[in-house]
Enzyme design. Structure first.
Site, mmCIF file in Angstrom:
data_model
loop_
_atom_site.group_PDB
_atom_site.id
_atom_site.type_symbol
_atom_site.label_atom_id
_atom_site.label_comp_id
_atom_site.label_asym_id
_atom_site.label_seq_id
_atom_site.Cartn_x
_atom_site.Cartn_y
_atom_site.Cartn_z
ATOM 1 N N GLY A 829 0.714 -1.085 -0.023
ATOM 2 C CA GLY A 829 -0.045 -0.129 0.061
ATOM 3 C C GLY A 829 0.781 1.186 -0.044
ATOM 4 O O GLY A 829 2.184 1.152 -0.102
ATOM 5 N N CYS A 830 0.204 2.342 -0.026
ATOM 6 C CA CYS A 830 0.897 3.795 0.020
ATOM 7 C C CYS A 830 1.853 3.755 1.233
ATOM 8 O O CYS A 830 2.774 4.500 1.513
ATOM 9 C CB CYS A 830 -0.087 4.783 0.148
ATOM 10 S SG CYS A 830 -1.074 4.769 -1.564
ATOM 11 N N THR A 831 1.438 3.018 2.323
ATOM 12 C CA THR A 831 2.102 3.309 3.713
ATOM 13 C C THR A 831 3.132 2.091 3.943
ATOM 14 O O THR A 831 3.933 2.148 4.991
ATOM 15 C CB THR A 831 1.147 3.248 4.619
ATOM 16 O OG1 THR A 831 0.175 2.248 4.688
ATOM 17 C CG2 THR A 831 0.325 4.453 4.762
ATOM 18 N N GLY A 832 3.218 1.126 2.893
ATOM 19 C CA GLY A 832 4.244 -0.043 3.220
ATOM 20 C C GLY A 832 3.556 -1.173 2.698
ATOM 21 O O GLY A 832 2.416 -1.211 2.118
#
Length: 856
Positions: A829-832
């Site tokens: 995801g965008c956060t990892g």
């Protein structure tokens, strides 16, 4: 979008006089209806020797030792003017003797239906294990077993359970029936199917060896012969393609069969070209085996005229289609000709539909085609059979239509016919002659600069199936490659359709909507669609009431083509996909691509950064930078990444490095270089890239509002199809507007095709070997392998994310949930890294992962 190319071709023949005599349909019918005929009595004396078949010049053209133009200079009759310099192996393939072929027939048989006499089997095994093309095939091990005595084989043939295999007057083997009462699995039908499979294997293996391609690089196989395998419930069910690919070791390929009588190969080439151009598959093989039923088809007519039985050859071929490499001839997918159901069956209507109409689409005239390749059947056979010179008849029709349209002068008709002609030389195997035999020769002539373009024409007699009286015809143009930047399908004036999801922004949906309006106003060529709810807008609106619904709607619209690209927030990508951001550097206001900014290209650091470099180059080229300058940020793995990229450059991959402004120079860059925007493409790991994008986007606002740049950019993966751009939940209207316009540029620039091209060129320069070496040396990431006994509990839709699992433990976390009968997938995801589970399983999955210390 770049046109696909013809990367290579192979053509093989099998001299099969005994199969012709005993299993060819025409002679089998003659034996059934008139067993004491003069033809059957005297024909064995007229069979050609292997040496005579090799020296027959049309056969030498087929395997590439002669060109069609050289054949035209050899006096006819060709069967009396043999070519003494002939060799059984040529540029494209070989002429195989019948005894070796019967050995290959047994080798490809995975159901133990082919039985060979012991002594004969040992003899052919000794030849095949030394064969330059086939000697490495694991299937040859079957020649070590399943032998039979001559008496056993004779008994099976006598009681009607085996189809005999002859060498001269001696039965050396048989093919057993595959079912006691299924008419689609009789011994005769199984022999036809196995002949097709074995000749297809010979052609495909020749292609792999000649082109020096690893069989595992083949993604898709289309088989297009005239045979159809199946059982009584699905008589044409297939699949020859996978059966042939299995023997040749194409373990990563799938495939299917295409049938349309003699026109099948032309259909198959167009289908394969479309698969390559779309990016669905990269290396597509078109293969066709030979038909034992067609052997000796016109022998009665040849016999009456005193000719030897020239139809004793099984023809097969294989073609490799691949993404554009800037060198190989292109297949013009924008100019396909076809005979539609309502086109009419007159000769003029046929030529109009499959020759003139596609040329008009391409802005070309008949005179712009150097050579036409219609039905290239051996003229010595067709004339003796009463059909005349089939190829020449086609050329005359094409030239006459050119005269009628004012392209040529009538008095120069014969001269035009000679100019565009190729003599008919292919074995009369139905599907083989229709244009396809010339593709290898045409490829060589185009690469040598002798000709610029040819038209390949396939025709089919659909009425033979007794279901329709319709005719079939299809064509395509093979053309000189003018370079990767030139072979682009002209852009239409249709608006580029971009979607943007507005839910989930920390600044509220109105901020994102404002950005969408700005993009639409700034670029009238875009058609921006809003996905979400709670706002009033004049833009098209697709309602969604939460982030999950918005993503589902976005994915659906992308898959159906309603949208060509989209911009969204907080979206998870599969492993292997990463985004390439675009920022404005502060020193001189220069734009720079950061590769990558979210997602992850590979679970190992150095291979990931190498792939990030390719992703960044592809995005920069799609944006319009022809020769982007590349630099690597001085972070962990930079030196190893640089060594691999330099090795690719030394091996011919076209990469251009930037020089640092610091005293020691080089393309390993420091912070000073980044602030100046020195490279076009900055290579980093995705977490570092994410930090850089946020800093460049929000340094003027103190961090809580991203007002500069174009977001995290498009998601890129070698086989990833969707064009999805990412913005942050803190992205303001100007970044949103920039991201939407950025994605419009990616559509215009053909990003997906660019990615395929970069990986194709990098693989030619040794990418896979270099990455394998790096993976072996790099112990930074050591995720445990899935236990062999572990089976997925059954797939289900997964939409809920579990955050906090370390990338090193991501796959282990998924396997742990599988062990607990919960289906899960890994993602980025965008956060990892994230673990994806179904909504109803999320709470239990978190409990299991927390208990095993995967998350806090």
């Amino acid at each position: 979008m770049l046109y696909p190319v013809l990367k290579g071709a192979s053509y093989t023949l099998v001299h099969a006089p005994n199969l012709m005599l005993h299993q060819g349909t025409s002679l089998s019918v003659e034996r059934q209806n008139n067993p004491s005929s003069e033809l059957l009595e005297k024909l064995p004396e007229k069979l050609r020797s292997f040496s005579e078949a090799v020296q027959y010049s049309p056969n030498q053209v087929y395997i590439g030792n002669l060109t069609p133009d050289e054949l035209a200079q050899i006096p006819r009759p060709w069967h009396q003017n043999l070519w003494p310099q002939a060799q059984p192996r040529g540029k494209y393939g070989e002429i195989m003797p019948e005894d070796e072929f019967l050995g290959l027939l047994q080798a490809v048989d995975v159901f133990d239906l082919v039985l060979l006499e012991r002594v004969f089997q040992e003899q052919v095994k000794a030849k095949l294990i030394q064969h330059p093309i086939l000697k490495g095939l694991p299937a040859l091990v079957r020649l070590n077993k399943n032998t039979r005595s001559a008496e056993e084989i004779a008994r099976l043939v006598a009681k009607g359970s085996g189809e005999p295999l002859y060498m001269g007057t001696e039965i050396v083997g048989c093919v057993k029936k595959a079912h006691d009462f299924d008419p689609a699995l009789t011994q005769h039908v199984m022999l036809e199917n196995l002949v097709n499979k074995a000749t297809g294997v010979l052609a495909l293996q020749s292609l792999l060896v000649f082109q020096q391609i690893n069989a595992e690089e083949i993604d898709y196989i289309i088989e297009c012969s005239e045979e159809a395998c199946g059982d009584m419930n699905q008589r044409g069910g297939g699949n020859f393609a996978k059966a042939i690919g299995e023997i040749c070791g194409c373990v990563k390929a799938t495939g299917s069969d295409t049938r349309s009588f003699c026109a099948s190969p032309a259909h198959a080439v167009i289908e394969g070209a479309a698969l390559v151009q779309s990016g669905i598959y990269h290396n597509v093989v078109i293969v066709a085996g030979g038909s034992s039923a067609k052997l000796g088809m016109n022998t009665k007519e040849l016999f009456k005229k005193g000719l030897p039985p020239l139809e004793d050859m099984l023809g097969s071929f294989a073609l490799l289609l691949a993404p554009n490499d800037g060198i190989s001839p292109v297949i013009r997918t924008d100019a396909v000709g076809y005979h539609s159901i309502g086109a009419g069956g007159s000769p003029q209507a046929v030529v109009q539909a499959i020759v003139v109409d596609p040329l008009n689409k391409a802005g070309l005239k008949i005179r712009d085609i150097d050579r036409f390749a219609p039905e290239l059947q051996n003229v010595e056979v067709t004339e003796a059979a009463g059909a005349g010179d089939v190829a020449q008849a086609n050329y005359k029709m094409i030239a006459a239509l050119g005269v009628k349209k004012g392209e040529f002068q009538k008095e120069k008709l014969e001269q035009i016919v000679r100019k565009i002609s190729i003599p008919g030389y292919a074995p009369t195997q139905g599907h083989i002659p229709s244009g396809i035999p010339y593709m290898g020769q045409a490829r060589d002539q185009i690469l040598a600069g002798q000709i610029q373009r040819v038209m390949i024409i396939g025709k089919g007699s659909l009425f033979l199936g007794r279901l329709t009286n319709l005719f079939d015809g299809i064509s395509f143009i093979l053309e000189q490659n003018t370079g990767l930047q030139q072979n682009i399908v002209p852009q239409t004036k249709d608006k580029i359709k971009i979607g943007v999801t507005i839910l989930g922004s920390e600044l509220g949906p109105w901020e994102v909507l404002h950005g969408a309006n700005m993009a639409q106003k700034a670029n009238p060529d875009l058609e921006v669609t809003v996905i979400g709810s709670g706002v009033d807008t004049d833009l098209p609106l697709v309602e969604a009431f939460n982030g999950e619904e918005a993503h589902l709607a976005m994915e659906r619209m992308l898959s159906t083509g309603t949208l060509q690209a989209a911009v969204t927030m907080h979206y998870s990508f599969p492993i292997g996909v990463a985004t390439v951001g675009r920022v404005i550097t502060p020193a001189q206001g220069k734009e720079m691509f950061i590769a990558a900014t979210t997602g992850i290209s590979d679970v190992q650091r150095v291979p990931a950064m190498v792939k990030n470099a390719l992703y960044g180059i592809a995005v920069a080229k799609a944006y319009g930078i022809e020769h982007p300058k590349v630099g690597i940020l001085n972070i962990e793995g930079a030196q190893s990444t640089g060594r691999i990229l330099k090795k690719l450059a030394q091996n011919g991959y076209p990469i251009h490095f930037v020089e640092s402004i610091r005293r020691d120079g080089g393309f390993i860059l420091r912070g000073n270089d980044i602030l100046l925007g020195l490279p076009d493409v900055l290579v980093v790991d995705s977490l570092t890239g994410n930090v850089l994008v946020k800093m460049f986007s929000a340094y003027t606002s103190g961090g809580n509002y991203e007002g500069l740049g174009f977001g995290n950019g498009p998601a890129v993966g070698e086989n990833y199809q969707n064009l999805i751009g990412i913005i942050s939940r803190a992205s303001g209207k100007t970044v949103t507007a920039g991201a939407i316009q950025f994605m419009g540029r990616m559509v215009q620039g053909g990003l997906r095709a660019k990615v395929g091209t970069e990986f194709q060129l990098a693989r030619q320069a040794g990418l896979d070997i270099l990455l394998e070496t790096a993976q072996a040396q790099n112990n930074s990431f050591t995720s445990k392998k899935q236990p062999n006994s572990l089976v997925s509990p059954g797939s289900k839709p997964v939409s809920s994310e579990i955050l906090g699992v370390d990338i090193l433990q991501l796959e282990d976390a998924v396997y742990l949930l599988w062990q607990n009968n919960l289906y899960a997938e890994s993602g980025m995801g965008c956060t990892g890294p994230v673990v994806l589970v179904a909504e109803e399983d999320k709470e239990r999955a978190q409990e299991i992962l927390r208990r095993e210390k995967f998350i806090e």
